[in-house]
Design a protein around this motif. Sequence first.
Motif, short mmCIF file in Angstrom:
data_model
loop_
_atom_site.label_atom_id
_atom_site.label_comp_id
_atom_site.label_asym_id
_atom_site.label_seq_id
_atom_site.Cartn_x
_atom_site.Cartn_y
_atom_site.Cartn_z
N MET A 158 0.84 -1.19 0.00
CA MET A 158 0.00 0.00 0.00
C MET A 158 0.89 1.25 0.00
O MET A 158 1.81 1.36 0.79
N SER A 159 0.59 2.19 -0.89
CA SER A 159 1.40 3.39 -1.02
C SER A 159 1.07 4.40 0.07
O SER A 159 -0.07 4.52 0.53
N THR A 160 2.08 5.14 0.48
CA THR A 160 1.90 6.28 1.38
C THR A 160 2.76 7.42 0.86
O THR A 160 3.60 7.23 -0.01
N VAL A 161 2.56 8.60 1.39
CA VAL A 161 3.31 9.76 0.95
C VAL A 161 4.15 10.30 2.09
O VAL A 161 3.85 10.09 3.27
N THR A 162 5.19 11.05 1.75
CA THR A 162 6.05 11.65 2.76
C THR A 162 5.41 12.90 3.35
O THR A 162 4.47 13.48 2.77
N ALA A 163 5.93 13.31 4.48
CA ALA A 163 5.44 14.54 5.11
C ALA A 163 5.69 15.74 4.21
O ALA A 163 4.85 16.66 4.14
N ALA A 164 6.81 15.74 3.49
CA ALA A 164 7.12 16.86 2.60
C ALA A 164 6.12 16.93 1.45
O ALA A 164 5.68 18.01 1.05
N ALA A 165 5.75 15.75 0.91
CA ALA A 165 4.77 15.73 -0.18
C ALA A 165 3.40 16.17 0.32
O ALA A 165 2.68 16.90 -0.38
N ARG A 166 3.02 15.75 1.51
CA ARG A 166 1.73 16.18 2.07
C ARG A 166 1.71 17.68 2.30
O ARG A 166 0.71 18.36 2.01
N ALA A 167 2.81 18.23 2.82
CA ALA A 167 2.88 19.68 3.04
C ALA A 167 2.80 20.43 1.71
O ALA A 167 2.17 21.50 1.62
N HIS A 168 3.42 19.88 0.66
CA HIS A 168 3.35 20.51 -0.66
C HIS A 168 1.90 20.53 -1.15
O HIS A 168 1.44 21.54 -1.71
N ALA A 169 1.17 19.45 -0.97
CA ALA A 169 -0.23 19.39 -1.40
C ALA A 169 -1.08 20.38 -0.62
O ALA A 169 -1.97 21.04 -1.19
N ASP A 170 -0.84 20.50 0.67
CA ASP A 170 -1.58 21.48 1.47
C ASP A 170 -1.32 22.90 0.98
O ASP A 170 -2.24 23.73 0.92
N ASP A 171 -0.08 23.18 0.62
CA ASP A 171 0.26 24.51 0.12
C ASP A 171 -0.37 24.73 -1.26
O ASP A 171 -0.81 25.84 -1.58
N LEU A 172 -0.43 23.68 -2.08
CA LEU A 172 -1.10 23.79 -3.37
C LEU A 172 -2.58 24.09 -3.19
O LEU A 172 -3.15 24.89 -3.95
N ALA A 173 -3.22 23.49 -2.20
CA ALA A 173 -4.63 23.77 -1.94
C ALA A 173 -4.83 25.25 -1.64
O ALA A 173 -5.78 25.88 -2.12
N ALA A 174 -3.93 25.83 -0.85
CA ALA A 174 -4.02 27.25 -0.55
C ALA A 174 -3.77 28.10 -1.79
O ALA A 174 -4.43 29.13 -2.01
N PHE A 175 -2.83 27.66 -2.62
CA PHE A 175 -2.51 28.39 -3.85
C PHE A 175 -3.69 28.40 -4.80
O PHE A 175 -4.04 29.44 -5.38
#
Length: 429
Positions: free
Chosen positions: A1-18
């Motif tokens: 099962m795939s998971t993502v890194t904390a850095a990738a999750r933070a990038h996605a959160d910042d993209l949501a704000a963008f």
Amino acid sequence: MSTVTAAARAHADDLAAFVAASPSSFHAAQEVARRLTDAGFTALDEQEGWPAQPGGRYLVVRDGAVLAWVVPASATPTTPVRVFGAHSDSPAFKLKPRPTTGRLGWLQAGVEIYGGPLLNSWLDRELRLAGRLVLDDGTTVLAATGSLLRLPQLAIHLDREANDHLALDKQTQTQPVWGLGSADSADLMGELADAAGVDAARIRGYDVVTADAARGAVFGSGDVFFASGRLDDLASVHAGVVALERAADGFDADHIAMLAVFDHEEVGSATRSGAAGPFLAEVIERVQLALGADRSEQLRGLAASWCVSSDVGHSVHPNYAHKHDPVVQPVLGSGPILKINANQRYATDAVGAAAWNGWCEAAGVRSQEFVSHNGVPCGSTIGPITATRLGIRTVDVGIPILSMHSARELAGVSDLHDLALVAEELFRR
């Protein structure tokens, strides 16, 4: 099962704000400028003279497009440019003249289809309006409402065959509702004027589109998915901004690092702020002239330059596998894609493929290839346009997504982050 890194999750959160801050191309250009200005970039005016000395970080906004660049202190008249290109617009509905309409006690918005949206995806979701207003004194202000409109679908009881075939009439069945009452006593432009804090009577022109009002979200097992409006192509714009911010610190490369965000890609790019217009060529020329380049030196610099055109591409769809190439099948979460087309709908060639794979390897990022099914022709990008306009060697890349041109598209969280890492490598190397 795939998971993502904390850095990738933070990038996605910042993209949501963008994305939330960028409901129109004009807002996207403004948000790029705001973020880069906060990072130490200087905004320039096209009507003014530009700095002549090497070194520095600059940006210029033209309507819904923005270019930003970093010049190394060691720059010479023949220093090449590394361009990461993307676009700020997305398929949507655009307000027509006299947009306040309605009937039978409903207030509706008169809209025209912009680009090629997946029409059914816009049904039964809250929409906002966003864009620019030009006032009676010539000034431009940006406006964005909250949740305001909706395209309500006809109930199944009134169309028993809706699940078998649903085709919307583009004129009569795509006009969203935004209130109750008579159009004679309402004013949709007043809603936009209130959002911008101006008097509606002062509005002399406008470019306003719809956008999904819901914020982007991470979900799925292991947080592997990211869904949002306008991923085509704000995912690439955001990756480029993040990469340029990081690369600008201690920048000492042998090239000029440049982010190029164009408008109007979804309708052909043939505008003053589109990739087929003169914006990129003019800015590069002004930068070269500031470095003292003559015409021969300008051409030498361009000959050694690169453009990475970044846009979304199709992930293989588990429910429609027959629509994809049977062998080359990129999937979410397995890295950015290299886009290839024999008929040059994408600008990638063998030299570009080798360069892209080298940047990915240096960034520690996996890459996938994308090619269309022979019976399902692909679209195109700003890549071939830029290569044709400037003669810069260009490679087409992006991230794989599902639901392309939907009101809400689906990406892989790790791919979003990986694209930014490769873009940073492009700028730094």
